[in-house]
Design a protein around this motif. Structure first.
Motif, short mmCIF file in Angstrom:
data_model
loop_
_atom_site.label_atom_id
_atom_site.label_comp_id
_atom_site.label_asym_id
_atom_site.label_seq_id
_atom_site.Cartn_x
_atom_site.Cartn_y
_atom_site.Cartn_z
N VAL A 53 0.92 -1.23 0.27
CA VAL A 53 0.25 -0.03 -0.46
C VAL A 53 0.82 1.55 0.09
CG1 VAL A 53 -1.98 1.30 1.39
CG2 VAL A 53 -1.25 -0.85 1.41
N GLU A 54 2.07 0.83 1.68
CA GLU A 54 2.35 1.87 1.29
C GLU A 54 3.61 2.62 -0.40
OE1 GLU A 54 4.93 3.18 4.96
OE2 GLU A 54 5.92 1.55 3.89
N SER A 55 4.22 1.49 -0.26
CA SER A 55 5.39 2.02 -2.15
C SER A 55 3.92 2.58 -3.01
CB SER A 55 5.49 0.21 -2.45
OG SER A 55 6.37 0.22 -1.49
N VAL A 56 3.07 1.70 -2.85
CA VAL A 56 2.24 1.93 -4.80
C VAL A 56 1.61 3.04 -4.67
CG1 VAL A 56 -0.29 1.36 -5.90
CG2 VAL A 56 1.33 -0.17 -4.96
N VAL A 57 0.94 3.96 -3.24
CA VAL A 57 0.60 5.93 -3.04
C VAL A 57 1.53 5.96 -3.07
CG1 VAL A 57 -0.42 7.22 -1.28
CG2 VAL A 57 -1.38 4.83 -1.79
N MET A 58 2.67 5.93 -2.96
CA MET A 58 4.04 6.23 -3.00
C MET A 58 3.97 6.82 -4.21
SD MET A 58 6.03 8.60 -1.13
CE MET A 58 7.13 10.08 -2.37
N LEU A 59 4.42 6.06 -5.42
CA LEU A 59 4.24 6.38 -6.70
C LEU A 59 3.05 7.01 -7.08
CD1 LEU A 59 6.03 3.75 -8.03
CD2 LEU A 59 4.57 3.67 -8.77
N LEU A 60 1.96 7.31 -6.76
CA LEU A 60 0.70 7.42 -6.90
C LEU A 60 1.22 8.85 -6.69
CD1 LEU A 60 -2.39 5.19 -6.64
CD2 LEU A 60 -0.70 6.05 -9.09
N VAL A 61 1.18 9.20 -6.01
CA VAL A 61 1.65 10.61 -5.25
C VAL A 61 3.49 10.86 -6.12
CG1 VAL A 61 2.44 11.97 -3.84
CG2 VAL A 61 0.97 9.80 -2.96
N PHE A 62 4.10 10.39 -6.25
CA PHE A 62 5.02 10.61 -6.87
C PHE A 62 4.83 11.19 -8.34
CE2 PHE A 62 8.63 9.71 -9.65
CZ PHE A 62 9.73 10.76 -9.69
#
Lengths: 273, 315
Positions: free
Chosen positions: B282-291
């Motif tokens: 979750v953490e990584s995918v959300v970060m990727l989206l925000v990025f």
């Protein structure tokens, strides 16, 4: 002042659903928590104006109670956004160009960078799925919107002569913001509130649809749609009616917002957007 | 120009750091211990501690944040608690669904919305204009997941042109993949196309009232020529901003649509991650989206500054 057609239509649509929601507090044609499997999937008519769902509940009653959930969630979320965002925006405008302004605006930009729906999903997952947590999740994303609108509006009022007069009379920035700025940007805020209200209803429906909004037995349009999906082909009525309810409510609010903007501020009239 | 780029770049990095801290903290709050979730109740404390260390769950909060953030920078997103494979691998697989879906929807939305908006603006106040205003007003009000359900009934069940859900992968060729993504892309594109058509219309109306359009007409261009050569080009600036912003909307909106159509994309990955307490995913995918949102915004800003020198001073 001429009342625009769209304002009339929008207000009428909104009023129908608001009224249905209010009435549902004291009366619905049938009890929405009452499950009667023997009465399931009844066609419209025979005591059920819109028929019954897969658990034998009256669809009209569910729609009325669902209106209550949608409107309550969106309304409180707008309240959170405006209640926190507007003071922040006023504060930022009062301290224009200074550190405070910079911090508030950068914070805003940051919230804007988050895909709101994904974060709403994350928040409801952290706090547990419920209507209250959906309100919080949607409300947080209303804060920067109101802060931005309030700041922009306030910045255009600050250089005016009457503000100068208020300062000369010894009023401080906080008092000027509350007494002189706020009434003058109320138009902008009301229009924005209508837009956020309609976005809130869509967001609530989406969250409930994936199971992260209002939980059973609290009726909600989004969940009605999710439950109807299995029966869609056999009985499209169950999926069409809640969808139409969402579309008409959102349409009503959007038309009302456009109409209000035209009426309150003809300078902003740009026919669209 | 160099100063502009440098200042935008600095704010890009600061935003990313702030966003990563925010996401990390939210995830820290999520109740439930992934180790006990994975090993069950009867796990020995030693085995649990070993797994904890392997998953990078040991140490203080600052240490864990730095471990995660530095990993992200190197492209090491950690290991999924439930799948026991590197998150980067999972994400890479899912990107093959989500990115084509988003681009497909963006293309549909742009190719439909721009001509429609141009048509409405050049027929301002006439029936065609009113039809566009009405249709876009409804398009904005329709929840995309509901529209998706209607599309499935119409074009997958009643008239079986497209599959109702699932994704065959790209191995079988381009067409089966595109076919599976068509209905989701249409559902995703509808609200965005409505917004875009309205923006295009009002931007063009604004431009057509400018003096240079009158000049163009005066020097002998037909109305159509004036609209095409001078109107549309100048009106495209606000439109492009919206297209840039929509990229992130579409990527996020896909979370819901992917669930309707059972598409194995990033959205379903996040959703499954949340329900399975697979927080690193979750953490990584959300970060990727925000990025990707921050990056697209940066690119749009930069593109403006290149196109319009007046905007460079804003920094």
């Amino acid at each position: 002042m001429r009342v625009p057609v769209q304002l009339g239509v929008g207000a009428a649509l909104t009023a129908v659903f608001a009224l249905a929601a209010l009435v549902s507090f004291v009366w619905t044609p049938h009890d929405v928590t009452q499950i009667a499997v023997s009465q399931k999937l009844q066609a419209p008519g025979g005591g059920y104006l819109f028929g019954t769902d897969h658990l034998g509940r009256d669809v009209l009653s569910l729609l009325m109670a669902g209106a209550r959930t949608s409107i309550a969630v969106a309304l409180v979320a707008v309240g959170i956004g405006a209640g926190i965002g507007v003071p922040l925006g006023l504060l930022a405008a009062a301290g224009r160009g200074r550190l405070l302004d910079e911090v508030v605006m950068r914070g805003n930009d940051l919230i804007f960078a988050f895909p709101s729906l994904v974060i709403a999903i994350l928040i409801t997952a952290v706090l547990g799925p419920s209507a209250i947590n959906a309100i919080i999740a949607i409300g947080i994303f209303n804060i920067p919107v109101f802060a931005r609108v309030a700041r922009g509006g306030a910045l255009s009022i600050w250089p005016r002569d009457f503000i100068m007069a208020a300062r000369a009379a010894g009023k401080g920035a906080a008092r000027i913001s509350a007494e002189h700025i706020l009434p003058n940007i109320a138009n902008l805020l009301i229009v924005q509130a209508t837009i956020q209200f309609s976005l809130g209803i869509l967001a609530e429906a989406a969250l409930s649809y994936i199971g992260l909004g209002a939980q059973p037995p609290v009726p909600s349009w989004g969940r009605m749609l999710a439950e109807a999906q299995t029966y869609f082909y056999a009985d499209p009525r169950l999926a069409v009616l809640p969808g139409l309810a969402i579309v008409l409510t959102v349409l009503g609010l959007n038309l009302m917002g456009d109409g209000l903007r035209d009426m309150l501020d003809p300078r902003l009239r740009r026919d669209a957007l | 120009m160099l100063r502009f780029v440098a200042s935008r770049l600095l704010s890009l990095v600061l935003s990313l750091v702030a966003a990563s801290i925010a996401i990390f903290l939210v995830i820290e709050v999520i109740p439930g211990d992934p180790v006990s979730y994975m090993m069950g109740m009867g796990a020995s404390p030693e085995a649990a501690a070993a797994l904890r260390a392997e998953l990078g769950l040991g140490g203080g909060i600052v240490e864990r944040y730095l471990g995660w953030a530095s990993g992200m920078v190197r492209g090491d997103f950690g290991i999924s608690y439930t799948y026991r494979v590197p998150v980067a691998e999972l994400v890479a697989q899912r990107l093959w669904v989500s990115v084509p879906l988003t681009l497909y929807a963006l293309a549909l939305s742009t190719f439909v919305a721009l001509p429609v908006g141009i048509l409405a603006a050049s027929r301002r106040g006439r029936p065609a204009d009113w039809a566009v205003i009405g249709a876009t007003q409804i398009g904005i009000a329709v929840p995309n997941f509901w529209f998706a359900m209607l599309l499935v009934v119409a074009f997958a069940i009643l008239v079986p042109l497209f599959p109702a859900g699932g994704f065959p992968g790209w191995e079988g060729g381009l067409w089966p993949g595109l076919r599976a993504l068509t209905l989701p892309a249409i559902a995703l594109a509808l609200p965005q196309a409505s917004i875009l058509a309205r923006v295009m219309r009002s931007a063009l109306i604004e431009t057509l009232s400018q003096d240079y359009i009158r000049t163009a007409r005066a020097k002998g261009l037909s109305e159509g020529q004036a609209v095409r050569r001078h109107g549309v080009r100048n009106a495209l600036i606000p439109v492009l901003t919206i297209v840039g912003l929509q990229f992130s909307f579409l990527l996020a909106g896909a979370v819901i649509i992917e669930n309707v159509f059972y598409l194995p994309g990033l959205g379903r990955l996040i959703f499954q991650g949340i329900t399975q307490r697979d927080l690193i995913v979750v953490e990584s995918v959300v970060m990727l989206l925000v990025f990707s949102v921050i990056l697209v915004t940066f690119a749009v800003d930069l593109a403006y500054a290149l196109a319009d020198p007046r905007l460079r001073r804003r920094a």
